[in-house]
Design an enzyme around this catalytic site. Structure first.
Site, mmCIF file in Angstrom:
data_model
loop_
_atom_site.group_PDB
_atom_site.id
_atom_site.type_symbol
_atom_site.label_atom_id
_atom_site.label_comp_id
_atom_site.label_asym_id
_atom_site.label_seq_id
_atom_site.Cartn_x
_atom_site.Cartn_y
_atom_site.Cartn_z
ATOM 1 N N TYR A 74 -8.461 4.628 5.626
ATOM 2 C CA TYR A 74 -7.885 4.101 6.998
ATOM 3 C C TYR A 74 -7.782 4.929 8.040
ATOM 4 O O TYR A 74 -6.932 4.872 9.193
ATOM 5 C CB TYR A 74 -6.404 3.474 6.466
ATOM 6 C CG TYR A 74 -6.478 2.474 5.398
ATOM 7 C CD1 TYR A 74 -6.952 1.346 5.536
ATOM 8 C CD2 TYR A 74 -5.984 3.149 4.257
ATOM 9 C CE1 TYR A 74 -7.083 0.601 4.438
ATOM 10 C CE2 TYR A 74 -5.994 1.937 3.107
ATOM 11 C CZ TYR A 74 -6.674 0.699 3.288
ATOM 12 O OH TYR A 74 -6.747 -0.066 2.128
ATOM 13 N N SER A 89 0.803 -1.341 -0.042
ATOM 14 C CA SER A 89 -0.125 -0.007 0.192
ATOM 15 C C SER A 89 0.864 1.095 0.005
ATOM 16 O O SER A 89 1.931 1.230 0.466
ATOM 17 C CB SER A 89 -0.904 -0.114 1.005
ATOM 18 O OG SER A 89 -2.343 -0.010 0.939
ATOM 19 N N ARG A 100 -7.489 3.464 -0.959
ATOM 20 C CA ARG A 100 -6.573 4.984 -0.507
ATOM 21 C C ARG A 100 -6.706 5.784 -1.758
ATOM 22 O O ARG A 100 -7.230 7.066 -1.495
ATOM 23 C CB ARG A 100 -5.375 4.573 -0.310
ATOM 24 C CG ARG A 100 -4.675 5.933 0.142
ATOM 25 C CD ARG A 100 -3.040 5.415 0.357
ATOM 26 N NE ARG A 100 -2.448 4.443 0.908
ATOM 27 C CZ ARG A 100 -2.630 3.909 2.299
ATOM 28 N NH1 ARG A 100 -2.473 4.831 3.332
ATOM 29 N NH2 ARG A 100 -2.187 2.718 2.299
ATOM 30 N N CYS A 134 -4.287 9.249 26.557
ATOM 31 C CA CYS A 134 -3.071 9.167 27.573
ATOM 32 C C CYS A 134 -2.176 8.337 27.050
ATOM 33 O O CYS A 134 -1.662 7.293 27.652
ATOM 34 C CB CYS A 134 -3.792 8.513 29.003
ATOM 35 S SG CYS A 134 -4.811 9.455 29.374
ATOM 36 N N GLU A 135 -1.297 8.859 26.148
ATOM 37 C CA GLU A 135 -0.195 8.177 25.649
ATOM 38 C C GLU A 135 0.741 9.199 24.947
ATOM 39 O O GLU A 135 0.256 9.936 24.023
ATOM 40 C CB GLU A 135 -0.774 7.197 24.751
ATOM 41 C CG GLU A 135 0.184 6.202 24.071
ATOM 42 C CD GLU A 135 -0.186 4.845 23.776
ATOM 43 O OE1 GLU A 135 -1.261 4.291 24.605
ATOM 44 O OE2 GLU A 135 0.131 4.271 22.729
ATOM 45 N N TYR A 193 2.419 3.911 11.603
ATOM 46 C CA TYR A 193 3.138 3.677 10.338
ATOM 47 C C TYR A 193 4.378 4.841 10.128
ATOM 48 O O TYR A 193 4.818 5.173 9.118
ATOM 49 C CB TYR A 193 2.444 3.766 8.923
ATOM 50 C CG TYR A 193 1.140 2.844 9.175
ATOM 51 C CD1 TYR A 193 1.190 1.548 9.249
ATOM 52 C CD2 TYR A 193 -0.113 3.414 8.957
ATOM 53 C CE1 TYR A 193 0.222 0.495 9.430
ATOM 54 C CE2 TYR A 193 -1.182 2.573 8.851
ATOM 55 C CZ TYR A 193 -1.203 1.112 9.125
ATOM 56 O OH TYR A 193 -2.107 0.362 8.957
#
Ligand code: LLP
Length: 460
Positions: A418, A237, A320, A388-389, A361
Site C-alpha cells: 500500500y 486490515s 500486506r 507542499c503540505e 492512517y
C-alpha cells in the site's frame, strides 16, 4: 503517549508516539526488515548482498527495493500452511506488477483483483483466469464483461445491483459464472477506522444482520447465469487478534446453515478475506502463516461440526502479510533542520506521494541510516517529504544519529504494501520505481516515472 509520561519529557515535543531510542541505532530488527537485509563490513545496508549505496547510484532515490527471495518464501509459507485443502489468494491491491503476478503463478498462489486495471495486469502477465477472484463494491459492466469473458474463477458480489448485472452479462455470454456473496458480519476489527470493513456502517458487502445477505443468496440462487459457490467476508486490515476472525467464521457458517435449511443447498466455499497484520515497528508481533491456518481451520471445522455441515473449502486473501515486509524505501536526505526544544526535521526526496499511510492512517514506521553506521548520540527526528503540505510526514517519530547530514541515505522498512500502490503524482512528483533484488541481482520491475510520462497525459 501523553506528554510527560515518557522518559524524554524534557527534550520532547508535546505530542509523540516514540519510545526510547534503540540501544544501538545501527541494529536491524529482523521483524521489520526483508529477509536478506543486512549491514556489510562497512556498515552499509545491503539487500540480496547488494549495498544500498550502489543501488542508489544505479536506480536513484527515492526507490522501493523489493526482496524477491523474501516475497517468494512468504508465498510458499502461506501456500504450505494452508495446504491443498485451501486456497490462498494474494490481494493485488497491496502491490501488483507483472513480475509479482509471475512469482505468484510460479509459487502456486491465486490472485484477488479489485479493478479492471489489476485484472488487466494479471491477465497480461499470464495468471490463468480461473485462478483470479474479482472484488469491488462497484464493478462496472465493462469490467464484469471482461472478467466473465476471460473465464475468471469467481466474482465476489457486493450489492443487489451487481447480482443482476453479473447474471445479465453471464446470460449474454452464455456461461454460468461462479460467484461468492460478500457479507458484512458486524465485527468491530481493532484497527484504524478507514481500514476496518466488517462493521455495518460502511460501504462493503451485504449485512447478515437484518437479512440482506440471506436475501442476496435467495436472489443469486434463482438466476441461471450465476453459480453461487460460497460466502465471503473480510473484516479489515492490519489485524493481530484472531478473535475477529473467529466471530466472522462463526457468523458465515451460521449463514451456510440457514442456506441449507431454506434452500437445501450446502455452499462449498467460504473466504475469510485478508487483513493479517505485519510488524511495522518492533512493537508489533505478527502471527506466522501456519498459526493462522491452524486457527482458522479449527474454527471453521468446529463451527461446521456443530451446525451439521461438511467443512467447506476455505480461502484467504493476504496482501500486506505477503508483500509488506519484503520491501523498503530508500531516500536521500536533503535537509536537516533542528527545532530548538522540539525535534529535528529531516527532509527526504520523497514523501506522501510514495507513502500516504502515515498521513492517512497515522501509521507508524521506523527508519535507519542506511549508507553508513554512526556512533553519534541519538536525536529525535521527524522524517518528512518534499511536498507542499505540513502533513507530509513519512516517519512521525524516530531516533537517528545526531551527525546525520545531507547526502546520507535513509531506509524505511515494511513499505511493500500500500505504498507504491497508493502512490500519487501530488505536486507532480514522479512515482518511484520498484526494483526487485534476488541473489545479488537487481532489476527494475516498475520503472520510475519521468516528466515525459507526466506531460504525455497532459494533452494541452
Ligand atoms: N481481501 C479484501 C476483500 C480486501 O478488501 C483486502 C484489503 C484484502 C483482502 C487484503 O488485505 P491485507 O491482507 O492486505 O490487509 N490501504 C490500506 C489497506 C486497505 C485494505 C483494503 N482491502 C492500508 O494501507 O493499510
Amino acid at each position: 503517549m501523553a506528554a510527560g509520561t515518557h522518559d524524554y519529557a524534557q527534550a520532547a515535543p508535546p505530542e509523540g508516539h516514540y519510545s526510547a531510542p534503540a540501544e544501538d541505532l545501527n541494529a536491524l530488527d529482523p521483524k521489520v526488515w526483508a529477509r536478506t537485509v543486512r549491514r556489510d563490513e562497512d556498515g552499509v545496508l545491503t539487500v540480496g548482498g547488494l549495498p544500498v549505496t550502489r543501488l542508489a547510484e544505479e536506480f536513484g532515490t527515492p526507490a522501493f527495493f523489493l526482496d524477491e527471495t523474501d516475497f517468494r518464501a512468504r508465498c510458499r509459507a502461506w501456500r504450505d500452511a494452508f495446504g491443498a485443502e485451501a486456497d490462498v489468494f494474494y490481494a493485488g491491491k497491496a502491490f501488483l506488477s507483472r513480475a509479482v503476478v509471475r512469482w505468484l503463478h510460479e509459487e502456486g498462489l491465486n490472485l484477488d483483483v479489485c479493478s479492471g486495471g489489476e485484472l488487466a495486469t494479471a491477465l497480461d502477465a499470464g495468471m490463468p483466469a480461473a485462478r483470479i477472484a474479482f472484488h469491488g463494491n462497484n464493478k462496472t459492466t465493462a469490467e464484469i464483461r471482461r472478467a466473465v469473458e476471460a473465464g475468471i474463477g469467481r466474482i465476489v458480489l457486493d450489492s443487489f445491483e451487481e447480482i443482476v448485472r453479473v447474471a445479465h452479462v453471464a446470460g449474454e455470454l452464455g456461461v454460468r459464472q461462479p460467484v461468492q456473496i460478500r457479507v458484512t458480519v458486524g465485527v468491530e476489527a481493532h484497527t484504524h477506522e478507514f481500514i476496518a470493513t466488517a462493521h455495518e456502517d460502511q460501504k462493503f458487502g451485504l449485512a447478515l444482520a437484518g437479512g440482506q445477505a440471506a436475501e442476496a443468496v435467495r436472489r443469486a440462487l434463482k438466476l441461471d447465469g450465476l453459480e453461487l459457490v460460497g460466502i465471503h467476508s473480510h473484516i479489515g486490515s492490519q489485524i493481530f487478534d484472531m478473535a475477529g476472525f473467529e466471530v466472522s467464521a462463526r457468523r458465515v457458517v451460521q449463514l451456510l446453515a440457514e442456506v441449507r435449511d431454506e434452500h437445501g443447498v450446502e455452499l462449498p466455499e467460504i473466504d475469510l478475506g485478508g487483513g493479517l497484520g505485519i510488524a511495522y515497528t518492533s512493537d508489533d508481533d505478527p502471527r506466522e502463516p501456519h498459526e493462522i491456518a491452524k486457527a482458522l481451520g479449527e474454527i471453521v471445522t468446529r463451527e461446521c461440526e456443530s451446525a451439521g455441515l461438511a467443512t467447506p473449502r476455505i480461502s484467504v486473501e493476504p496482501g500486506r502479510a505477503i508483500v509488506g515486509p519484503t520491501a523498503f524505501t530508500l531516500y536521500e536526505v536533503g535537509t536537516v533542520k533542528p527545532l530548538e526544544g522540539l525535534r529535528t526535521y529531516v527532509s527526504v526526496d520523497g514523501g506522501m506521494s510514495d507513502n500516504i499511510r502515515t498521513a492517512l492512517y497515522d501509521a507508524e514506521y521506523t527508519v535507519t541510516l542506511a549508507s553508513r553506521t554512526s556512533d553519534a548520540e541519538p536525536m529525535l527526528v521527524r522524517v518528512v517529504g518534499k511536498h507542499c503540505e505540513s502533513g507530509d510526514i513519512v516517519v512521525r517519530d524516530a531516533f537517528l544519529p545526531a551527525d546525520l547530514a545531507p547526502g546520507d541515505l535513509l531506509a524505511v522498512p515494511a513499505t511493500g504494501a500500500y505504498c507504491r500502490s497508493m502512490a500519487s503524482n501530488y505536486n507532480h512528483a514522479l512515482r518511484p520505481p520498484v526494483v526487485a533484488v534476488d541473489e545479488g541481482a537487481a532489476r527494475v520491475v516498475v520503472r520510475r516515472e519521468t516528466e515525459e510520462d507526466l506531460l504525455r497525459l497532459d494533452v494541452g
